[in-house]
Design an enzyme around this catalytic site. Structure first.
Site, PDB file in Angstrom:
ATOM      1  N   ASN A  10       0.822  -1.215   0.000  1.00  0.00           N
ATOM      2  CA  ASN A  10       0.000   0.000   0.000  1.00  0.00           C
ATOM      3  C   ASN A  10       0.856   1.265   0.000  1.00  0.00           C
ATOM      4  O   ASN A  10       0.642   2.181  -0.805  1.00  0.00           O
ATOM      5  CB  ASN A  10      -0.945   0.011   1.205  1.00  0.00           C
ATOM      6  N   THR A  14     -12.204  39.785 -30.569  1.00  0.00           N
ATOM      7  CA  THR A  14     -13.046  39.470 -29.418  1.00  0.00           C
ATOM      8  C   THR A  14     -14.395  39.040 -29.991  1.00  0.00           C
ATOM      9  O   THR A  14     -14.851  39.599 -30.988  1.00  0.00           O
ATOM     10  CB  THR A  14     -13.237  40.681 -28.477  1.00  0.00           C
ATOM     11  N   HIS A  15     -14.986  38.030 -29.387  1.00  0.00           N
ATOM     12  CA  HIS A  15     -16.235  37.440 -29.914  1.00  0.00           C
ATOM     13  C   HIS A  15     -16.050  36.927 -31.343  1.00  0.00           C
ATOM     14  O   HIS A  15     -17.016  36.819 -32.100  1.00  0.00           O
ATOM     15  CB  HIS A  15     -17.389  38.453 -29.881  1.00  0.00           C
ATOM     16  N   SER A  54      -7.101  15.733 -49.446  1.00  0.00           N
ATOM     17  CA  SER A  54      -8.323  14.940 -49.442  1.00  0.00           C
ATOM     18  C   SER A  54      -8.179  13.820 -50.475  1.00  0.00           C
ATOM     19  O   SER A  54      -7.522  13.990 -51.500  1.00  0.00           O
ATOM     20  CB  SER A  54      -9.510  15.829 -49.787  1.00  0.00           C
ATOM     21  N   LYS A 105      -6.009  20.046 -51.457  1.00  0.00           N
ATOM     22  CA  LYS A 105      -6.324  20.653 -50.155  1.00  0.00           C
ATOM     23  C   LYS A 105      -5.176  20.463 -49.160  1.00  0.00           C
ATOM     24  O   LYS A 105      -4.395  19.517 -49.265  1.00  0.00           O
ATOM     25  CB  LYS A 105      -7.603  20.034 -49.575  1.00  0.00           C
ATOM     26  N   ASN A 156      -5.438  19.952 -45.447  1.00  0.00           N
ATOM     27  CA  ASN A 156      -6.245  19.771 -44.242  1.00  0.00           C
ATOM     28  C   ASN A 156      -5.343  19.778 -43.008  1.00  0.00           C
ATOM     29  O   ASN A 156      -4.345  19.051 -42.971  1.00  0.00           O
ATOM     30  CB  ASN A 156      -7.007  18.449 -44.312  1.00  0.00           C
ATOM     31  N   GLU A 193      -5.970  19.289 -35.794  1.00  0.00           N
ATOM     32  CA  GLU A 193      -7.266  18.706 -35.463  1.00  0.00           C
ATOM     33  C   GLU A 193      -7.120  17.555 -34.474  1.00  0.00           C
ATOM     34  O   GLU A 193      -7.955  17.381 -33.573  1.00  0.00           O
ATOM     35  CB  GLU A 193      -7.967  18.238 -36.740  1.00  0.00           C
ATOM     36  N   TYR A 237      -6.722   2.339   2.275  1.00  0.00           N
ATOM     37  CA  TYR A 237      -6.528   1.798   0.924  1.00  0.00           C
ATOM     38  C   TYR A 237      -7.714   0.943   0.507  1.00  0.00           C
ATOM     39  O   TYR A 237      -8.248   0.166   1.293  1.00  0.00           O
ATOM     40  CB  TYR A 237      -5.241   0.968   0.856  1.00  0.00           C
ATOM     41  N   GLN A 286      -6.292   0.623  -7.616  1.00  0.00           N
ATOM     42  CA  GLN A 286      -5.468  -0.018  -8.637  1.00  0.00           C
ATOM     43  C   GLN A 286      -5.790   0.546 -10.023  1.00  0.00           C
ATOM     44  O   GLN A 286      -4.959   0.506 -10.927  1.00  0.00           O
ATOM     45  CB  GLN A 286      -5.700  -1.533  -8.620  1.00  0.00           C
ATOM     46  N   LYS A 331      -3.835   4.147 -12.078  1.00  0.00           N
ATOM     47  CA  LYS A 331      -2.686   4.250 -12.988  1.00  0.00           C
ATOM     48  C   LYS A 331      -3.096   4.336 -14.446  1.00  0.00           C
ATOM     49  O   LYS A 331      -2.504   5.095 -15.220  1.00  0.00           O
ATOM     50  CB  LYS A 331      -1.733   3.063 -12.795  1.00  0.00           C
TER      51      LYS A 331
END
Length: 303
Positions: A80, A125-126, A247, A253, A255, A260, A287, A292, A295
Site C-alpha cells: 500500500n 473578441t467574440h 483529401s 487541399k 487539411n 485537429e 486503501y 489499482q 494508474k
C-alpha cells in the site's frame, strides 16, 4: 519499475541505518536491485502475470537472486505505501519531462515571434475584428498560457508531495523506522503526517491529471485558432505540408490534420480526469483496491 527500485533502495538503506539490516545485507539487496533494473531496461527480465504486479515481480526476482536476504526488504512496509510512493515518484519524473516539452514549445513560439512578430494583424473578441495588433502580441499570448501550464506542473512537484513510505498497510509499524532519513533519500519532501491518509490519498494523481486537462484545453484552443487562421477565408498562416494532408477526392487541399488531432485528444484527457475523480469519490479512508485503477487514467492522460 525504475521508481519501485528507487524507493526500495532507499528503504533498504534506511533499514540498515536503524539496525534492521546489516551493512552486508543492505549491499546485497542494493546490488540485486541494480542488476534487476539493468535486466528490465535491457528487455531480458521475464515478468510473470501470476505475480500480479511489478512490485511482486521485482521482489520475487530479488529473492531468487540473493536468497532469503531479499525477503527482508519488505520489513516495515506494505504494498500500500510502496504503491503510493512509486506513483508519486513517477508523477515527479513525468511532470519534469512535460516541463521540458512546454519549455521547447515556448522557445519555438518566441522564435516565431522574433521572425514574424512585426506583422500587423487584427485582434479578435467574440471572433469579431477588434483592435489592430502585431502578430508577436498574439504569439506571446500563447507562450504565457503554456508557461502557466508548465508552472502548474512545477507546483505539483514542489507543493504537497510528501513521502508516504513507512505508512505500512494503514497504521505504520512498531519497528523503529526512520522516516525522516528515508525522506532525505527521496525527492518528495517530508514524510506524510498521517499513515492512514498516506496510503489513501491520490491527491497528487488528481492534481497531475487536472494540470494535464488544463494543458490539453490550452493546446486545443491554440489548435482551433490556427485551424481558423489557416483556412482560405482567413489565410493568415500557411501550414507546412508535413503537418497537413490532402483529401482523397481533392488532393490539392491542405487539411490541418495535426492540429485537429491535438484538438480532438483534449476530450480523452477530460475523460481521464472525470474517471479518476469518480474512482476516488466513494472510497472510505484507507486503501481500497479501486485505487489499482488510478494508474491507467494517469498514464493515459500523460501519453
Amino acid at each position: 519499475y525504475a521508481h519501485d527500485i528507487r524507493g526500495s533502495i532507499a528503504h533498504a538503506r534506511m533499514l540498515a541505518r536503524v539496525g534492521l539490516l546489516t551493512d552486508e545485507e543492505r549491499d546485497q539487496i542494493v546490488d540485486g536491485l541494480v542488476e534487476i533494473e539493468r535486466q528490465i531496461a535491457a528487455g531480458t527480465f521475464v515478468f510473470r502475470q501470476d505475480l500480479e504486479d511489478v512490485h511482486m515481480n521485482i521482489e520475487r526476482a530479488l529473492i531468487e537472486q540473493i536468497g532469503d536476504v531479499g525477503r527482508k526488504l519488505h520489513t516495515g512496509r506494505s504494498r500500500n505505501d510502496q504503491v503510493a510512493l512509486d506513483l508519486k515518484l513517477w508523477i515527479e519524473d513525468a511532470s519534469s519531462e512535460l516541463e521540458k516539452s512546454f519549455d521547447a514549445l515556448r522557445r519555438a513560439l518566441v522564435d516565431l515571434a522574433k521572425r514574424d512578430g512585426h506583422i500587423v494583424m487584427p485582434s479578435y473578441t467574440h471572433l469579431q475584428r477588434a483592435q489592430p495588433i502585431v502578430a508577436g502580441g498574439e504569439i506571446l499570448a500563447w507562450t504565457e498560457a503554456f508557461d502557466r501550464a508548465s508552472r502548474r506542473l512545477l507546483a505539483i512537484r514542489t507543493g504537497i508531495p510528501r513521502n508516504p513510505l513507512g505508512s505500512g498497510a494503514i497504521a505504520g509499524s512498531s519497528l523503529p523506522l526512520d522516516r525522516h532519513h528515508l525522506s532525505a533519500l527521496l525527492p518528495l519532501g517530508e514524510p506524510t503526517y498521517n499513515s492512514i491518509d498516506g496510503t489513501a490519498s491520490r491527491d497528487a494523481a488528481l492534481d497531475f491529471v487536472y494540470a494535464l486537462a488544463v494543458a490539453a484545453m490550452t493546446l486545443s484552443r491554440w489548435a482551433e485558432q490556427w485551424i481558423i487562421y489557416a483556412s482560405t477565408e482567413f489565410s493568415f498562416i500557411t501550414l507546412d505540408g508535413r503537418y497537413t494532408t490532402g483529401s482523397s477526392m481533392m488532393p490539392q487541399k491542405r487539411n490541418p490534420d495535426m492540429l485537429e488531432l491535438i484538438r480532438g485528444r483534449c476530450g480523452g484527457v477530460y475523460g481521464n480526469l472525470i474517471a479518476l475523480l469518480t474512482i476516488c469519490k466513494g472510497l472510505t479512508i484507507g486503501y481500497n483496491r479501486d485505487l489499482q485503477e488510478d494508474k491507467r487514467h494517469v498514464f493515459a492522460a500523460y501519453d
